[in-house]
Design a protein around this motif. Structure first.
Motif, PDB file in Angstrom:
ATOM      1  N   ASP A  13       0.810  -1.222   0.000  1.00  0.00           N
ATOM      2  CA  ASP A  13       0.000   0.000   0.000  1.00  0.00           C
ATOM      3  C   ASP A  13       0.844   1.274   0.000  1.00  0.00           C
ATOM      4  OD1 ASP A  13      -2.349  -1.473   0.067  1.00  0.00           O
ATOM      5  OD2 ASP A  13      -2.269  -1.648   2.251  1.00  0.00           O
ATOM      6  N   SER A  14       2.158   1.138   0.094  1.00  0.00           N
ATOM      7  CA  SER A  14       3.018   2.316   0.185  1.00  0.00           C
ATOM      8  C   SER A  14       3.147   3.022  -1.151  1.00  0.00           C
ATOM      9  CB  SER A  14       4.409   1.925   0.687  1.00  0.00           C
ATOM     10  OG  SER A  14       4.350   1.488   2.024  1.00  0.00           O
ATOM     11  N   LEU A  15       3.300   4.338  -1.081  1.00  0.00           N
ATOM     12  CA  LEU A  15       3.507   5.149  -2.274  1.00  0.00           C
ATOM     13  C   LEU A  15       4.910   5.740  -2.242  1.00  0.00           C
ATOM     14  CD1 LEU A  15       0.087   7.023  -2.475  1.00  0.00           C
ATOM     15  CD2 LEU A  15       0.830   5.057  -3.841  1.00  0.00           C
ATOM     16  N   LEU A  16       5.529   5.772  -3.398  1.00  0.00           N
ATOM     17  CA  LEU A  16       6.889   6.287  -3.539  1.00  0.00           C
ATOM     18  C   LEU A  16       6.846   7.778  -3.827  1.00  0.00           C
ATOM     19  CD1 LEU A  16       9.961   5.678  -3.926  1.00  0.00           C
ATOM     20  CD2 LEU A  16       9.432   5.263  -6.340  1.00  0.00           C
ATOM     21  N   PRO A  17       7.419   8.624  -2.936  1.00  0.00           N
ATOM     22  CA  PRO A  17       7.489  10.058  -3.241  1.00  0.00           C
ATOM     23  C   PRO A  17       8.420  10.297  -4.429  1.00  0.00           C
ATOM     24  CG  PRO A  17       7.931   9.627  -0.908  1.00  0.00           C
ATOM     25  CD  PRO A  17       7.990   8.313  -1.626  1.00  0.00           C
ATOM     26  N   VAL A  18       7.976  11.144  -5.355  1.00  0.00           N
ATOM     27  CA  VAL A  18       8.741  11.401  -6.581  1.00  0.00           C
ATOM     28  C   VAL A  18       8.924  12.907  -6.756  1.00  0.00           C
ATOM     29  CG1 VAL A  18       8.815  11.124  -9.082  1.00  0.00           C
ATOM     30  CG2 VAL A  18       7.768   9.333  -7.651  1.00  0.00           C
ATOM     31  N   ILE A  19      10.181  13.340  -6.831  1.00  0.00           N
ATOM     32  CA  ILE A  19      10.504  14.736  -7.105  1.00  0.00           C
ATOM     33  C   ILE A  19      10.862  14.841  -8.580  1.00  0.00           C
ATOM     34  CG2 ILE A  19      12.108  16.629  -6.612  1.00  0.00           C
ATOM     35  CD1 ILE A  19      12.491  15.276  -3.822  1.00  0.00           C
ATOM     36  N   LEU A  31       6.159  17.632  -6.893  1.00  0.00           N
ATOM     37  CA  LEU A  31       6.240  16.407  -6.103  1.00  0.00           C
ATOM     38  C   LEU A  31       4.989  15.591  -6.389  1.00  0.00           C
ATOM     39  CD1 LEU A  31       7.305  14.618  -3.689  1.00  0.00           C
ATOM     40  CD2 LEU A  31       5.897  16.070  -2.223  1.00  0.00           C
ATOM     41  N   GLY A  32       5.150  14.308  -6.620  1.00  0.00           N
ATOM     42  CA  GLY A  32       4.012  13.420  -6.816  1.00  0.00           C
ATOM     43  C   GLY A  32       4.313  12.080  -6.165  1.00  0.00           C
ATOM     44  N   TYR A  33       3.426  11.125  -6.356  1.00  0.00           N
ATOM     45  CA  TYR A  33       3.592   9.801  -5.748  1.00  0.00           C
ATOM     46  C   TYR A  33       3.325   8.723  -6.787  1.00  0.00           C
ATOM     47  CZ  TYR A  33       3.534  12.363  -1.385  1.00  0.00           C
ATOM     48  OH  TYR A  33       3.837  13.248  -0.375  1.00  0.00           O
ATOM     49  N   PHE A  50       1.759   9.281 -12.315  1.00  0.00           N
ATOM     50  CA  PHE A  50       1.650   9.234 -10.860  1.00  0.00           C
ATOM     51  C   PHE A  50       0.433   8.407 -10.452  1.00  0.00           C
ATOM     52  CE2 PHE A  50       3.602  13.456 -11.652  1.00  0.00           C
ATOM     53  CZ  PHE A  50       4.789  13.277 -10.952  1.00  0.00           C
ATOM     54  N   TRP A  51       0.349   8.154  -9.150  1.00  0.00           N
ATOM     55  CA  TRP A  51      -0.873   7.644  -8.547  1.00  0.00           C
ATOM     56  C   TRP A  51      -1.551   8.830  -7.875  1.00  0.00           C
ATOM     57  CZ3 TRP A  51      -4.251   3.854  -8.572  1.00  0.00           C
ATOM     58  CH2 TRP A  51      -5.180   3.763  -7.539  1.00  0.00           C
ATOM     59  N   THR A  82      12.885   7.481  -1.953  1.00  0.00           N
ATOM     60  CA  THR A  82      12.412   8.624  -2.737  1.00  0.00           C
ATOM     61  C   THR A  82      13.044   8.535  -4.121  1.00  0.00           C
ATOM     62  OG1 THR A  82      12.326   9.987  -0.736  1.00  0.00           O
ATOM     63  CG2 THR A  82      12.219  11.143  -2.830  1.00  0.00           C
ATOM     64  N   LEU A  83      12.307   8.997  -5.134  1.00  0.00           N
ATOM     65  CA  LEU A  83      12.797   8.939  -6.509  1.00  0.00           C
ATOM     66  C   LEU A  83      12.939  10.349  -7.078  1.00  0.00           C
ATOM     67  CD1 LEU A  83      13.402   7.158  -9.055  1.00  0.00           C
ATOM     68  CD2 LEU A  83      10.961   7.351  -9.595  1.00  0.00           C
ATOM     69  N   LEU A  84      14.074  10.606  -7.727  1.00  0.00           N
ATOM     70  CA  LEU A  84      14.274  11.857  -8.459  1.00  0.00           C
ATOM     71  C   LEU A  84      14.131  11.554  -9.946  1.00  0.00           C
ATOM     72  CD1 LEU A  84      15.155  14.859  -8.684  1.00  0.00           C
ATOM     73  CD2 LEU A  84      17.510  14.024  -8.840  1.00  0.00           C
ATOM     74  N   VAL A  85      13.192  12.252 -10.594  1.00  0.00           N
ATOM     75  CA  VAL A  85      13.005  12.113 -12.043  1.00  0.00           C
ATOM     76  C   VAL A  85      13.442  13.409 -12.701  1.00  0.00           C
ATOM     77  CG1 VAL A  85      11.349  11.819 -13.916  1.00  0.00           C
ATOM     78  CG2 VAL A  85      11.090  10.489 -11.814  1.00  0.00           C
ATOM     79  N   ARG A  86      14.434  13.330 -13.582  1.00  0.00           N
ATOM     80  CA  ARG A  86      14.790  14.485 -14.403  1.00  0.00           C
ATOM     81  C   ARG A  86      14.043  14.349 -15.713  1.00  0.00           C
ATOM     82  NH1 ARG A  86      21.035  16.305 -13.609  1.00  0.00           N
ATOM     83  NH2 ARG A  86      20.419  17.569 -15.390  1.00  0.00           N
ATOM     84  N   ALA A  87      13.323  15.420 -16.089  1.00  0.00           N
ATOM     85  CA  ALA A  87      12.418  15.339 -17.231  1.00  0.00           C
ATOM     86  C   ALA A  87      12.483  16.592 -18.083  1.00  0.00           C
ATOM     87  CB  ALA A  87      10.986  15.117 -16.731  1.00  0.00           C
TER      88      ALA A  87
END
Length: 199
Positions: A13-19, A31-33, A50-51, A82-87
């Motif tokens: 049930d956990s969500l991964l924080p994404v920057i 920031l999303g999850y 995202f979710w 935590t995940l860092l996405v460069r976009a």
């Protein structure tokens, strides 16, 4: 990298924080999850999904606005939670129509902002824009301008004229950024190359 690589993946049930960070300007955008499904969809399609905690469903950023976030790289933090996405964003990231969800100063510097502006000009090709005219002429014509501006900058340097050198070097840098964009080369690409050489 798989979703299982993250510590929280052990809890279904956990969500991964994404920057999300702009790969060109380095500005933090939002920031999303992500849950497992959102993570795997992002990896498979190359656009950030995202979710949505409010709607309880998958949400691809840009699916209604057209302002997608195209993935350049994905990096976990040191604790793998935590995940860092460069976009590369197609347009404003925030629903307010602003580049980011935070109203922060442009601390990344004007050169990166200029590079992002040139990238936008290349995509839209607005009429009456000098940058558009350069793109329409192609790399050979842009390259001639780079050589011309480089020569003028060197002349001012040899003459010891600091103010004129700044002026001509600014012209050189602008035209080089346009040439880089025409070749699909970013400032980050140059930084990676220089970093590799430094090692």
């Amino acid at each position: 990298m798989n979703f299982e690589d993250f510590e929280l993946s052990k809890n279904a049930d956990s969500l991964l924080p994404v920057i999300v960070q702009d790969d060109t300007t380095l500005k933090v955008l939002m920031l999303g999850y992500m849950n497992r499904e959102a993570f795997e969809k992002t990896v498979a399609e190359g656009v950030v999904t995202f979710w949505s905690r409010g709607r309880k469903c998958l949400w691809t950023k840009g699916e209604t606005s057209g302002n997608f976030l195209h993935v350049v790289s994905m990096l976990p933090d040191c604790d793998a939670d935590t995940l860092l996405v460069r976009a590369r964003p197609d347009g404003p990231t925030c629903h307010r129509g602003t580049p980011a969800c935070w109203d922060t100063p442009e601390e990344e510097g004007f050169v990166r902002s200029l590079s992002a502006l040139i990238q936008g000009r290349h995509q839209a090709l607005p009429e009456g824009s000098y940058t558009t005219k350069l793109f329409l002429k192609g790399p050979k014509a842009i390259g001639k301008k780079v050589v011309e501006e480089a020569g003028e900058a060197v002349i001012e340097a040899v003459d010891g004229n600091r103010d004129r050198f700044i002026y001509e070097a600014s012209d050189l840098l602008y035209h080089l950024l346009v040439l880089m964009e025409s070749m699909d080369v970013s400032l980050s690409d140059l930084e990676k190359e220089l970093s590799f050489r430094h090692k």
